[in-house]
Design a protein around this motif. Structure first.
Motif, PDB file in Angstrom:
ATOM      1  N   ARG A 240       0.830  -1.218   0.000  1.00  0.00           N
ATOM      2  CA  ARG A 240       0.000   0.000   0.000  1.00  0.00           C
ATOM      3  C   ARG A 240       0.860   1.262   0.000  1.00  0.00           C
ATOM      4  NH1 ARG A 240      -4.404  -1.650   4.685  1.00  0.00           N
ATOM      5  NH2 ARG A 240      -6.051  -2.466   3.327  1.00  0.00           N
ATOM      6  N   GLU A 241       1.933   1.261   0.812  1.00  0.00           N
ATOM      7  CA  GLU A 241       2.784   2.452   0.901  1.00  0.00           C
ATOM      8  C   GLU A 241       3.534   2.681  -0.413  1.00  0.00           C
ATOM      9  OE1 GLU A 241       4.760   5.826   2.475  1.00  0.00           O
ATOM     10  OE2 GLU A 241       2.863   4.805   2.886  1.00  0.00           O
ATOM     11  N   ALA A 242       4.038   1.610  -1.024  1.00  0.00           N
ATOM     12  CA  ALA A 242       4.722   1.762  -2.316  1.00  0.00           C
ATOM     13  C   ALA A 242       3.757   2.285  -3.370  1.00  0.00           C
ATOM     14  CB  ALA A 242       5.321   0.429  -2.748  1.00  0.00           C
ATOM     15  N   ALA A 243       2.524   1.767  -3.374  1.00  0.00           N
ATOM     16  CA  ALA A 243       1.521   2.227  -4.335  1.00  0.00           C
ATOM     17  C   ALA A 243       1.194   3.701  -4.099  1.00  0.00           C
ATOM     18  CB  ALA A 243       0.267   1.374  -4.223  1.00  0.00           C
ATOM     19  N   ARG A 244       1.085   4.090  -2.834  1.00  0.00           N
ATOM     20  CA  ARG A 244       0.779   5.497  -2.518  1.00  0.00           C
ATOM     21  C   ARG A 244       1.862   6.430  -3.053  1.00  0.00           C
ATOM     22  NH1 ARG A 244       2.247   9.437   0.419  1.00  0.00           N
ATOM     23  NH2 ARG A 244       3.966   8.257   1.344  1.00  0.00           N
ATOM     24  N   ILE A 245       3.124   6.043  -2.838  1.00  0.00           N
ATOM     25  CA  ILE A 245       4.241   6.875  -3.306  1.00  0.00           C
ATOM     26  C   ILE A 245       4.207   7.003  -4.825  1.00  0.00           C
ATOM     27  CG2 ILE A 245       6.755   7.000  -3.495  1.00  0.00           C
ATOM     28  CD1 ILE A 245       6.886   5.561  -0.758  1.00  0.00           C
ATOM     29  N   LEU A 246       4.006   5.893  -5.511  1.00  0.00           N
ATOM     30  CA  LEU A 246       4.010   5.913  -6.975  1.00  0.00           C
ATOM     31  C   LEU A 246       2.840   6.721  -7.523  1.00  0.00           C
ATOM     32  CD1 LEU A 246       4.982   2.180  -7.599  1.00  0.00           C
ATOM     33  CD2 LEU A 246       6.382   4.176  -8.144  1.00  0.00           C
ATOM     34  N   ARG A 247       1.669   6.570  -6.928  1.00  0.00           N
ATOM     35  CA  ARG A 247       0.511   7.326  -7.401  1.00  0.00           C
ATOM     36  C   ARG A 247       0.687   8.811  -7.155  1.00  0.00           C
ATOM     37  NH1 ARG A 247      -3.457   2.733  -4.887  1.00  0.00           N
ATOM     38  NH2 ARG A 247      -3.663   1.451  -6.781  1.00  0.00           N
ATOM     39  N   GLU A 248       1.312   9.150  -6.047  1.00  0.00           N
ATOM     40  CA  GLU A 248       1.546  10.559  -5.725  1.00  0.00           C
ATOM     41  C   GLU A 248       2.490  11.196  -6.739  1.00  0.00           C
ATOM     42  OE1 GLU A 248       3.917  12.033  -2.097  1.00  0.00           O
ATOM     43  OE2 GLU A 248       1.837  12.034  -1.412  1.00  0.00           O
ATOM     44  N   ARG A 249       3.488  10.438  -7.178  1.00  0.00           N
ATOM     45  CA  ARG A 249       4.449  10.979  -8.155  1.00  0.00           C
ATOM     46  C   ARG A 249       3.879  10.984  -9.567  1.00  0.00           C
ATOM     47  NH1 ARG A 249       9.783   7.729  -5.905  1.00  0.00           N
ATOM     48  NH2 ARG A 249      10.070   8.947  -4.011  1.00  0.00           N
ATOM     49  N   GLY A 250       2.992  10.045  -9.869  1.00  0.00           N
ATOM     50  CA  GLY A 250       2.254  10.073 -11.125  1.00  0.00           C
ATOM     51  C   GLY A 250       3.007   9.673 -12.378  1.00  0.00           C
ATOM     52  N   ARG A 251       4.162   9.025 -12.234  1.00  0.00           N
ATOM     53  CA  ARG A 251       4.931   8.648 -13.426  1.00  0.00           C
ATOM     54  C   ARG A 251       4.521   7.302 -13.996  1.00  0.00           C
ATOM     55  NH1 ARG A 251      10.898  10.183 -10.976  1.00  0.00           N
ATOM     56  NH2 ARG A 251      10.636  12.460 -10.981  1.00  0.00           N
ATOM     57  N   VAL A 252       3.972   6.439 -13.151  1.00  0.00           N
ATOM     58  CA  VAL A 252       3.545   5.108 -13.590  1.00  0.00           C
ATOM     59  C   VAL A 252       2.150   4.831 -13.024  1.00  0.00           C
ATOM     60  CG1 VAL A 252       5.923   4.257 -13.640  1.00  0.00           C
ATOM     61  CG2 VAL A 252       4.520   3.865 -11.613  1.00  0.00           C
ATOM     62  N   ARG A 253       1.464   3.871 -13.617  1.00  0.00           N
ATOM     63  CA  ARG A 253       0.189   3.407 -13.081  1.00  0.00           C
ATOM     64  C   ARG A 253       0.440   2.217 -12.154  1.00  0.00           C
ATOM     65  NH1 ARG A 253      -2.928   1.334 -17.539  1.00  0.00           N
ATOM     66  NH2 ARG A 253      -0.936   1.153 -18.651  1.00  0.00           N
ATOM     67  N   VAL A 254      -0.398   2.062 -11.142  1.00  0.00           N
ATOM     68  CA  VAL A 254      -0.211   1.022 -10.133  1.00  0.00           C
ATOM     69  C   VAL A 254      -1.510   0.248  -9.946  1.00  0.00           C
ATOM     70  CG1 VAL A 254       0.552   0.501  -7.791  1.00  0.00           C
ATOM     71  CG2 VAL A 254       1.369   2.569  -8.926  1.00  0.00           C
ATOM     72  N   LYS A 255      -1.388  -1.066  -9.821  1.00  0.00           N
ATOM     73  CA  LYS A 255      -2.526  -1.915  -9.488  1.00  0.00           C
ATOM     74  C   LYS A 255      -2.087  -2.878  -8.393  1.00  0.00           C
ATOM     75  CE  LYS A 255      -5.930  -5.067 -11.566  1.00  0.00           C
ATOM     76  NZ  LYS A 255      -7.099  -4.202 -11.302  1.00  0.00           N
ATOM     77  N   LEU A 256      -2.882  -3.020  -7.357  1.00  0.00           N
ATOM     78  CA  LEU A 256      -2.609  -3.972  -6.281  1.00  0.00           C
ATOM     79  C   LEU A 256      -3.422  -5.240  -6.510  1.00  0.00           C
ATOM     80  CD1 LEU A 256      -2.700  -1.666  -3.114  1.00  0.00           C
ATOM     81  CD2 LEU A 256      -0.691  -2.497  -4.334  1.00  0.00           C
ATOM     82  N   THR A 257      -2.798  -6.395  -6.276  1.00  0.00           N
ATOM     83  CA  THR A 257      -3.571  -7.633  -6.377  1.00  0.00           C
ATOM     84  C   THR A 257      -4.587  -7.718  -5.248  1.00  0.00           C
ATOM     85  OG1 THR A 257      -1.877  -8.827  -5.112  1.00  0.00           O
ATOM     86  CG2 THR A 257      -1.735  -8.927  -7.530  1.00  0.00           C
TER      87      THR A 257
END
Length: 431
Positions: A240-257
Protein backbone atom coordinates in the motif's frame (compact mmCIF):
# COMPACT_ATOMS: atom_id res chain seq x y z
CA UNK A 1 40.21 -41.04 0.12
CA UNK A 2 39.50 -37.55 1.47
CA UNK A 3 39.33 -36.20 -2.08
CA UNK A 4 36.84 -38.89 -3.05
CA UNK A 5 34.65 -38.07 -0.04
CA UNK A 6 34.76 -34.36 -0.90
CA UNK A 7 33.66 -35.09 -4.47
CA UNK A 8 30.80 -37.28 -3.27
CA UNK A 9 29.66 -34.60 -0.81
CA UNK A 10 29.61 -31.92 -3.50
CA UNK A 11 27.68 -34.13 -5.90
CA UNK A 12 25.19 -35.08 -3.22
CA UNK A 13 24.58 -31.46 -2.19
CA UNK A 14 24.05 -30.23 -5.76
CA UNK A 15 20.61 -30.56 -7.37
CA UNK A 16 20.36 -33.87 -9.20
CA UNK A 17 19.14 -32.07 -12.32
CA UNK A 18 21.94 -29.48 -12.38
CA UNK A 19 23.92 -29.34 -15.61
CA UNK A 20 27.58 -30.41 -15.50
CA UNK A 21 30.20 -28.21 -17.17
CA UNK A 22 32.35 -30.49 -19.33
CA UNK A 23 34.55 -28.18 -21.44
CA UNK A 24 36.06 -24.70 -21.57
CA UNK A 25 37.42 -22.94 -24.64
CA UNK A 26 38.94 -19.50 -25.21
CA UNK A 27 38.73 -17.87 -28.64
CA UNK A 28 39.62 -14.31 -29.63
CA UNK A 29 36.98 -12.09 -28.06
CA UNK A 30 34.99 -14.90 -26.46
CA UNK A 31 34.90 -17.74 -23.94
CA UNK A 32 32.77 -20.83 -24.59
CA UNK A 33 31.44 -22.99 -21.77
CA UNK A 34 29.95 -26.38 -22.70
CA UNK A 35 27.77 -28.42 -20.34
CA UNK A 36 25.76 -31.63 -20.55
CA UNK A 37 22.53 -29.64 -20.21
CA UNK A 38 21.35 -26.01 -20.24
CA UNK A 39 22.95 -23.73 -17.65
CA UNK A 40 19.95 -21.81 -16.25
CA UNK A 41 21.45 -18.83 -14.45
CA UNK A 42 24.69 -17.01 -13.71
CA UNK A 43 26.21 -14.17 -11.72
CA UNK A 44 29.47 -12.37 -12.49
CA UNK A 45 31.96 -9.95 -10.98
CA UNK A 46 35.42 -8.56 -11.70
CA UNK A 47 38.61 -8.57 -9.60
CA UNK A 48 41.87 -6.65 -9.88
CA UNK A 49 45.47 -7.31 -8.82
CA UNK A 50 45.61 -9.39 -10.95
CA UNK A 51 42.83 -8.77 -13.47
CA UNK A 52 40.17 -11.51 -13.36
CA UNK A 53 36.57 -12.10 -14.33
CA UNK A 54 34.54 -14.54 -12.23
CA UNK A 55 31.28 -16.19 -13.35
CA UNK A 56 29.21 -18.37 -11.01
CA UNK A 57 26.84 -20.80 -12.76
CA UNK A 58 24.01 -22.81 -11.24
CA UNK A 59 25.55 -26.16 -12.10
CA UNK A 60 28.29 -28.67 -11.39
CA UNK A 61 31.90 -29.05 -12.51
CA UNK A 62 33.75 -32.10 -11.29
CA UNK A 63 36.61 -32.61 -11.50
CA UNK A 64 38.00 -29.11 -11.97
CA UNK A 65 38.69 -27.92 -15.53
CA UNK A 66 41.25 -25.60 -17.08
CA UNK A 67 42.08 -24.37 -20.58
CA UNK A 68 44.64 -22.04 -22.18
CA UNK A 69 43.56 -18.51 -23.04
CA UNK A 70 43.86 -16.37 -26.13
CA UNK A 71 44.53 -12.68 -26.70
CA UNK A 72 43.76 -10.86 -23.42
CA UNK A 73 42.76 -14.07 -21.63
CA UNK A 74 45.67 -15.99 -20.11
CA UNK A 75 43.89 -19.03 -18.66
CA UNK A 76 40.45 -20.43 -17.84
CA UNK A 77 39.77 -22.32 -14.59
CA UNK A 78 36.55 -23.89 -13.32
CA UNK A 79 35.79 -25.71 -10.07
CA UNK A 80 33.02 -26.11 -7.51
CA UNK A 81 32.72 -22.99 -5.35
CA UNK A 82 29.76 -24.17 -3.23
CA UNK A 83 27.17 -26.93 -3.50
CA UNK A 84 25.21 -26.26 -6.69
CA UNK A 85 27.56 -23.42 -7.76
CA UNK A 86 30.23 -23.93 -10.42
CA UNK A 87 32.76 -21.08 -10.57
CA UNK A 88 34.61 -20.04 -13.73
CA UNK A 89 37.67 -17.82 -13.27
CA UNK A 90 38.97 -15.99 -16.36
CA UNK A 91 42.55 -14.87 -15.74
CA UNK A 92 43.32 -11.74 -17.77
CA UNK A 93 46.43 -10.09 -19.19
CA UNK A 94 44.61 -6.76 -19.53
CA UNK A 95 41.29 -5.22 -18.42
CA UNK A 96 38.39 -6.94 -20.18
CA UNK A 97 34.66 -6.93 -19.43
CA UNK A 98 31.81 -9.26 -20.42
CA UNK A 99 29.77 -7.43 -23.04
CA UNK A 100 27.12 -10.13 -23.40
CA UNK A 101 26.38 -13.74 -22.46
CA UNK A 102 24.60 -15.88 -25.07
CA UNK A 103 23.15 -19.32 -24.35
CA UNK A 104 22.30 -21.81 -27.07
CA UNK A 105 21.53 -25.41 -26.27
CA UNK A 106 24.12 -26.64 -23.78
CA UNK A 107 26.65 -23.89 -24.51
CA UNK A 108 27.15 -20.42 -23.03
CA UNK A 109 29.31 -17.94 -24.96
CA UNK A 110 30.74 -14.93 -23.13
CA UNK A 111 31.48 -12.07 -25.53
CA UNK A 112 34.42 -10.02 -24.26
CA UNK A 113 35.66 -6.52 -25.02
CA UNK A 114 38.68 -4.54 -23.96
CA UNK A 115 37.93 -1.91 -21.33
CA UNK A 116 39.72 1.24 -20.21
CA UNK A 117 41.14 0.97 -16.67
CA UNK A 118 38.46 3.26 -15.21
CA UNK A 119 35.64 1.17 -16.72
CA UNK A 120 37.16 -2.05 -15.36
CA UNK A 121 37.63 -0.40 -11.95
CA UNK A 122 33.95 0.54 -11.99
CA UNK A 123 33.07 -3.10 -12.75
CA UNK A 124 35.16 -4.22 -9.78
CA UNK A 125 33.43 -1.68 -7.53
CA UNK A 126 29.96 -2.87 -8.61
CA UNK A 127 30.67 -6.34 -7.24
CA UNK A 128 28.62 -9.42 -8.00
CA UNK A 129 25.66 -8.87 -10.33
CA UNK A 130 23.27 -11.18 -12.20
CA UNK A 131 24.52 -12.07 -15.70
CA UNK A 132 21.53 -12.35 -18.05
CA UNK A 133 21.85 -15.32 -20.43
CA UNK A 134 20.39 -14.35 -23.81
CA UNK A 135 19.00 -17.59 -25.22
CA UNK A 136 18.47 -18.50 -28.87
CA UNK A 137 17.79 -22.23 -29.06
CA UNK A 138 17.06 -23.22 -32.63
CA UNK A 139 14.93 -21.39 -35.19
CA UNK A 140 12.08 -19.22 -33.92
CA UNK A 141 8.60 -20.72 -33.89
CA UNK A 142 5.95 -19.51 -36.36
CA UNK A 143 4.39 -16.15 -35.42
CA UNK A 144 1.81 -16.32 -32.66
CA UNK A 145 -1.36 -14.38 -33.41
CA UNK A 146 -2.06 -11.67 -30.85
CA UNK A 147 -5.04 -12.28 -28.59
CA UNK A 148 -6.64 -10.40 -25.76
CA UNK A 149 -4.83 -12.63 -23.27
CA UNK A 150 -1.36 -12.73 -24.77
CA UNK A 151 0.59 -10.36 -26.96
CA UNK A 152 4.03 -8.83 -26.84
CA UNK A 153 5.38 -5.69 -28.49
CA UNK A 154 7.82 -6.51 -31.27
CA UNK A 155 10.58 -4.78 -29.31
CA UNK A 156 9.71 -6.43 -25.98
CA UNK A 157 12.79 -6.98 -23.81
CA UNK A 158 15.00 -4.74 -25.93
CA UNK A 159 16.12 -1.44 -24.43
CA UNK A 160 15.55 1.62 -26.56
CA UNK A 161 18.80 2.79 -28.13
CA UNK A 162 20.38 5.62 -26.20
CA UNK A 163 21.36 8.58 -28.41
CA UNK A 164 25.01 9.24 -29.10
CA UNK A 165 26.11 6.17 -27.18
CA UNK A 166 29.60 5.09 -28.31
CA UNK A 167 29.93 1.72 -29.98
CA UNK A 168 31.55 -0.98 -27.81
CA UNK A 169 35.24 -1.52 -28.41
CA UNK A 170 35.73 -5.16 -29.53
CA UNK A 171 38.63 -7.10 -28.11
CA UNK A 172 41.62 -6.94 -30.43
CA UNK A 173 44.31 -9.57 -31.01
CA UNK A 174 47.43 -9.09 -28.90
CA UNK A 175 49.55 -8.62 -32.00
CA UNK A 176 47.32 -5.81 -33.22
CA UNK A 177 47.38 -4.08 -29.85
CA UNK A 178 51.15 -4.26 -29.64
CA UNK A 179 51.52 -2.89 -33.16
CA UNK A 180 49.33 0.14 -32.57
CA UNK A 181 50.98 3.49 -32.12
CA UNK A 182 49.91 5.63 -29.19
CA UNK A 183 46.75 7.37 -30.29
CA UNK A 184 46.54 11.14 -30.15
CA UNK A 185 42.87 11.68 -29.61
CA UNK A 186 40.33 12.85 -27.10
CA UNK A 187 40.11 10.79 -23.90
CA UNK A 188 37.63 7.94 -23.58
CA UNK A 189 34.14 9.17 -22.66
CA UNK A 190 33.12 8.22 -19.13
CA UNK A 191 30.89 5.21 -18.62
CA UNK A 192 27.20 5.99 -18.85
CA UNK A 193 25.93 6.84 -15.38
CA UNK A 194 23.83 4.16 -13.74
CA UNK A 195 20.93 6.58 -13.39
CA UNK A 196 20.59 6.97 -17.16
CA UNK A 197 18.23 4.27 -18.35
CA UNK A 198 15.83 3.80 -21.20
CA UNK A 199 12.14 3.67 -20.41
CA UNK A 200 9.87 0.69 -20.95
CA UNK A 201 7.25 0.84 -23.69
CA UNK A 202 3.88 0.22 -22.07
CA UNK A 203 2.09 -2.87 -23.37
CA UNK A 204 -1.35 -1.35 -22.74
CA UNK A 205 -0.62 2.20 -23.89
CA UNK A 206 -0.13 5.33 -21.80
CA UNK A 207 2.01 5.25 -18.70
CA UNK A 208 3.74 1.96 -17.77
CA UNK A 209 1.78 -0.28 -15.39
CA UNK A 210 3.18 -2.13 -12.36
CA UNK A 211 1.20 -4.72 -10.43
CA UNK A 212 2.26 -4.97 -6.77
CA UNK A 213 1.29 -8.20 -5.04
CA UNK A 214 0.99 -8.31 -1.25
CA UNK A 215 1.82 -11.94 -0.46
CA UNK A 216 -0.56 -14.23 1.46
CA UNK A 217 -3.80 -12.82 2.95
CA UNK A 218 -7.05 -13.97 4.53
CA UNK A 219 -6.86 -17.49 5.92
CA UNK A 220 -3.26 -17.72 4.62
CA UNK A 221 -1.40 -15.71 7.26
CA UNK A 222 2.07 -16.54 5.92
CA UNK A 223 5.02 -16.69 8.31
CA UNK A 224 4.45 -15.90 11.99
CA UNK A 225 6.90 -13.45 13.53
CA UNK A 226 8.73 -13.81 16.83
CA UNK A 227 6.48 -10.98 18.01
CA UNK A 228 3.36 -12.97 17.08
CA UNK A 229 2.50 -10.80 14.05
CA UNK A 230 1.64 -12.14 10.61
CA UNK A 231 3.52 -11.90 7.32
CA UNK A 232 0.27 -11.04 5.49
CA UNK A 233 0.02 -7.74 7.41
CA UNK A 234 3.61 -6.74 6.62
CA UNK A 235 3.24 -7.37 2.90
CA UNK A 236 -0.03 -5.45 2.62
CA UNK A 237 1.36 -2.44 4.47
CA UNK A 238 4.48 -2.26 2.28
CA UNK A 239 2.47 -2.75 -0.93
CA UNK A 240 0.00 0.00 0.00
CA UNK A 241 2.78 2.45 0.90
CA UNK A 242 4.72 1.76 -2.32
CA UNK A 243 1.52 2.23 -4.33
CA UNK A 244 0.78 5.50 -2.52
CA UNK A 245 4.24 6.87 -3.31
CA UNK A 246 4.01 5.91 -6.98
CA UNK A 247 0.51 7.33 -7.40
CA UNK A 248 1.55 10.56 -5.72
CA UNK A 249 4.45 10.98 -8.16
CA UNK A 250 2.25 10.07 -11.12
CA UNK A 251 4.93 8.65 -13.43
CA UNK A 252 3.55 5.11 -13.59
CA UNK A 253 0.19 3.41 -13.08
CA UNK A 254 -0.21 1.02 -10.13
CA UNK A 255 -2.53 -1.92 -9.49
CA UNK A 256 -2.61 -3.97 -6.28
CA UNK A 257 -3.57 -7.63 -6.38
CA UNK A 258 -5.22 -7.08 -2.99
CA UNK A 259 -5.92 -3.94 -1.00
CA UNK A 260 -7.51 -5.76 1.92
CA UNK A 261 -7.06 -8.88 4.01
CA UNK A 262 -8.32 -11.57 1.63
CA UNK A 263 -7.06 -14.81 0.15
CA UNK A 264 -6.08 -14.95 -3.55
CA UNK A 265 -4.84 -18.17 -5.18
CA UNK A 266 -1.33 -18.02 -6.64
CA UNK A 267 -2.69 -18.48 -10.13
CA UNK A 268 -5.13 -15.63 -9.53
CA UNK A 269 -2.28 -13.27 -8.69
CA UNK A 270 -0.50 -14.10 -11.94
CA UNK A 271 -3.76 -13.73 -13.87
CA UNK A 272 -4.39 -10.25 -12.45
CA UNK A 273 -1.02 -9.09 -13.82
CA UNK A 274 -1.51 -10.76 -17.21
CA UNK A 275 -5.10 -9.58 -17.68
CA UNK A 276 -4.02 -6.02 -16.86
CA UNK A 277 -1.18 -6.32 -19.45
CA UNK A 278 1.26 -5.20 -16.76
CA UNK A 279 4.77 -4.12 -17.63
CA UNK A 280 6.14 -5.33 -14.28
CA UNK A 281 5.00 -7.58 -11.42
CA UNK A 282 6.53 -7.57 -7.94
CA UNK A 283 5.34 -9.92 -5.20
CA UNK A 284 6.23 -8.81 -1.66
CA UNK A 285 6.85 -11.36 1.09
CA UNK A 286 8.70 -11.78 4.41
CA UNK A 287 10.87 -14.80 5.15
CA UNK A 288 11.23 -17.17 8.11
CA UNK A 289 13.91 -19.62 9.21
CA UNK A 290 14.64 -22.08 12.00
CA UNK A 291 17.86 -20.13 12.62
CA UNK A 292 16.81 -16.92 14.37
CA UNK A 293 20.08 -15.27 13.32
CA UNK A 294 19.11 -15.35 9.63
CA UNK A 295 18.19 -11.86 8.49
CA UNK A 296 18.13 -9.49 5.51
CA UNK A 297 16.19 -8.95 2.29
CA UNK A 298 16.57 -10.90 -0.94
CA UNK A 299 15.00 -10.99 -4.40
CA UNK A 300 14.12 -13.96 -6.56
CA UNK A 301 13.65 -14.38 -10.30
CA UNK A 302 12.40 -17.47 -12.09
CA UNK A 303 14.56 -20.52 -12.73
CA UNK A 304 13.70 -24.21 -12.97
CA UNK A 305 16.85 -24.87 -10.91
CA UNK A 306 17.15 -23.11 -7.55
CA UNK A 307 20.34 -21.11 -7.00
CA UNK A 308 20.81 -22.56 -3.51
CA UNK A 309 19.21 -24.89 -0.99
CA UNK A 310 17.54 -22.03 0.89
CA UNK A 311 15.91 -20.78 -2.32
CA UNK A 312 14.66 -24.27 -3.12
CA UNK A 313 13.06 -24.76 0.31
CA UNK A 314 11.53 -21.28 0.24
CA UNK A 315 9.93 -21.79 -3.18
CA UNK A 316 8.48 -25.13 -2.06
CA UNK A 317 6.98 -23.48 1.04
CA UNK A 318 5.51 -20.46 -0.77
CA UNK A 319 4.08 -22.60 -3.58
CA UNK A 320 2.07 -24.56 -0.99
CA UNK A 321 0.11 -21.44 -0.03
CA UNK A 322 -2.87 -22.56 -2.17
CA UNK A 323 -3.26 -25.76 -0.14
CA UNK A 324 -4.42 -23.59 2.77
CA UNK A 325 -7.32 -22.34 0.65
CA UNK A 326 -8.12 -25.77 -0.74
CA UNK A 327 -7.14 -24.75 -4.27
CA UNK A 328 -5.81 -27.13 -6.92
CA UNK A 329 -2.91 -25.17 -8.35
CA UNK A 330 -2.94 -27.34 -11.47
CA UNK A 331 -6.44 -26.03 -12.23
CA UNK A 332 -6.02 -22.43 -11.09
CA UNK A 333 -2.67 -21.86 -12.79
CA UNK A 334 -2.42 -24.34 -15.67
CA UNK A 335 0.80 -24.62 -17.60
CA UNK A 336 1.04 -22.28 -20.55
CA UNK A 337 0.30 -24.10 -23.81
CA UNK A 338 2.67 -24.49 -26.69
CA UNK A 339 1.51 -21.22 -28.18
CA UNK A 340 3.24 -19.46 -25.27
CA UNK A 341 6.57 -21.05 -26.16
CA UNK A 342 9.81 -20.51 -24.29
CA UNK A 343 10.95 -17.49 -26.31
CA UNK A 344 8.52 -15.13 -24.55
CA UNK A 345 9.49 -16.43 -21.12
CA UNK A 346 13.20 -16.11 -21.86
CA UNK A 347 12.83 -12.50 -22.95
CA UNK A 348 10.70 -11.84 -19.87
CA UNK A 349 13.25 -13.48 -17.55
CA UNK A 350 16.04 -11.28 -18.87
CA UNK A 351 13.98 -8.17 -18.09
CA UNK A 352 13.20 -9.59 -14.63
CA UNK A 353 16.91 -10.01 -13.93
CA UNK A 354 17.54 -6.40 -14.99
CA UNK A 355 14.85 -5.17 -12.61
CA UNK A 356 16.27 -7.29 -9.76
CA UNK A 357 19.53 -5.37 -10.16
CA UNK A 358 17.68 -2.04 -10.13
CA UNK A 359 15.73 -3.12 -7.05
CA UNK A 360 18.98 -3.88 -5.23
CA UNK A 361 20.17 -0.33 -5.92
CA UNK A 362 16.85 1.11 -4.73
CA UNK A 363 16.88 -0.78 -1.44
CA UNK A 364 20.58 -0.03 -0.87
CA UNK A 365 19.75 3.68 -1.09
CA UNK A 366 17.38 3.14 1.86
CA UNK A 367 20.03 1.18 3.79
CA UNK A 368 18.07 -2.07 3.71
CA UNK A 369 20.34 -4.98 4.65
CA UNK A 370 20.54 -8.10 2.46
CA UNK A 371 20.84 -11.84 3.13
CA UNK A 372 24.31 -12.42 1.68
CA UNK A 373 23.91 -12.20 -2.08
CA UNK A 374 20.73 -10.24 -2.82
CA UNK A 375 19.65 -11.99 -6.04
CA UNK A 376 18.61 -15.65 -6.08
CA UNK A 377 16.73 -17.96 -8.46
CA UNK A 378 13.84 -20.32 -7.74
CA UNK A 379 10.66 -21.75 -9.28
CA UNK A 380 8.05 -19.60 -7.52
CA UNK A 381 4.56 -20.07 -8.95
CA UNK A 382 3.86 -16.32 -8.95
CA UNK A 383 6.87 -15.69 -11.23
CA UNK A 384 5.68 -17.89 -14.09
CA UNK A 385 3.75 -15.37 -16.23
CA UNK A 386 5.42 -15.76 -19.64
CA UNK A 387 4.80 -12.18 -20.74
CA UNK A 388 5.17 -10.11 -17.52
CA UNK A 389 8.63 -9.48 -16.02
CA UNK A 390 8.30 -10.65 -12.41
CA UNK A 391 10.29 -10.70 -9.19
CA UNK A 392 9.55 -11.87 -5.66
CA UNK A 393 10.97 -9.73 -2.85
CA UNK A 394 11.58 -11.26 0.58
CA UNK A 395 11.69 -8.10 2.70
CA UNK A 396 13.41 -9.70 5.70
CA UNK A 397 13.08 -12.47 8.30
CA UNK A 398 10.16 -12.25 10.72
CA UNK A 399 11.89 -14.92 12.82
CA UNK A 400 14.80 -12.54 13.50
CA UNK A 401 14.14 -10.01 16.25
CA UNK A 402 15.87 -7.06 14.55
CA UNK A 403 14.23 -7.72 11.17
CA UNK A 404 10.82 -8.25 12.77
CA UNK A 405 11.06 -4.94 14.62
CA UNK A 406 11.93 -3.19 11.35
CA UNK A 407 9.17 -4.91 9.37
CA UNK A 408 6.49 -4.15 11.97
CA UNK A 409 7.56 -0.50 12.37
CA UNK A 410 6.08 2.29 10.27
CA UNK A 411 9.52 3.73 9.42
CA UNK A 412 10.95 0.35 8.46
CA UNK A 413 8.06 -0.31 6.07
CA UNK A 414 8.32 3.19 4.60
CA UNK A 415 12.01 2.70 3.87
CA UNK A 416 11.27 -0.54 2.05
CA UNK A 417 8.39 1.07 0.15
CA UNK A 418 10.53 4.04 -0.90
CA UNK A 419 13.26 1.74 -2.20
CA UNK A 420 10.73 -0.37 -4.10
CA UNK A 421 9.00 2.69 -5.59
CA UNK A 422 12.31 4.24 -6.64
CA UNK A 423 13.37 1.02 -8.39
CA UNK A 424 10.01 0.66 -10.18
CA UNK A 425 10.14 4.22 -11.50
CA UNK A 426 13.74 3.90 -12.58
CA UNK A 427 13.04 0.63 -14.41
CA UNK A 428 9.81 1.69 -16.10
CA UNK A 429 10.56 5.35 -16.86
CA UNK A 430 14.37 5.50 -16.90
CA UNK A 431 14.27 8.34 -14.34
Amino acid sequence: MRRLLLILCLLWAAPLWAARIIALESQPGRVIITADGPLPAAQAFALSDPFRLVVDFVGVVQPGLSAPGSNSVSTLRAAMFAPGTARLVIDLKAPVIIREARAQGNQVTLLLERAPPDVFAAAVARGRRPLPLLRSDGPPPPPTPATGSFSLPTDFGRPRPAPDKPEPVPEKPVADVAAEKPAVSSPQPPAEPAATRSSVKSRSGGKPLVVIDAGHGGKDVGAIAVTGGYEKDITLAIAREAARILRERGRVRVKLTRDEDRFIPLGGRVRIARDARADLFISIHADSAANDQARGASVYTLSAVASDAIAERLAARENKADIIGGVNLGVEAPEVGEIMVDLARRATNNVSVQFAETLQDGLESEEVGFRGEFHHFAAFAVLKAPDVPSVLLESGYVTNKADAERLFSGEGRRRLARGIARAIERHLTGK
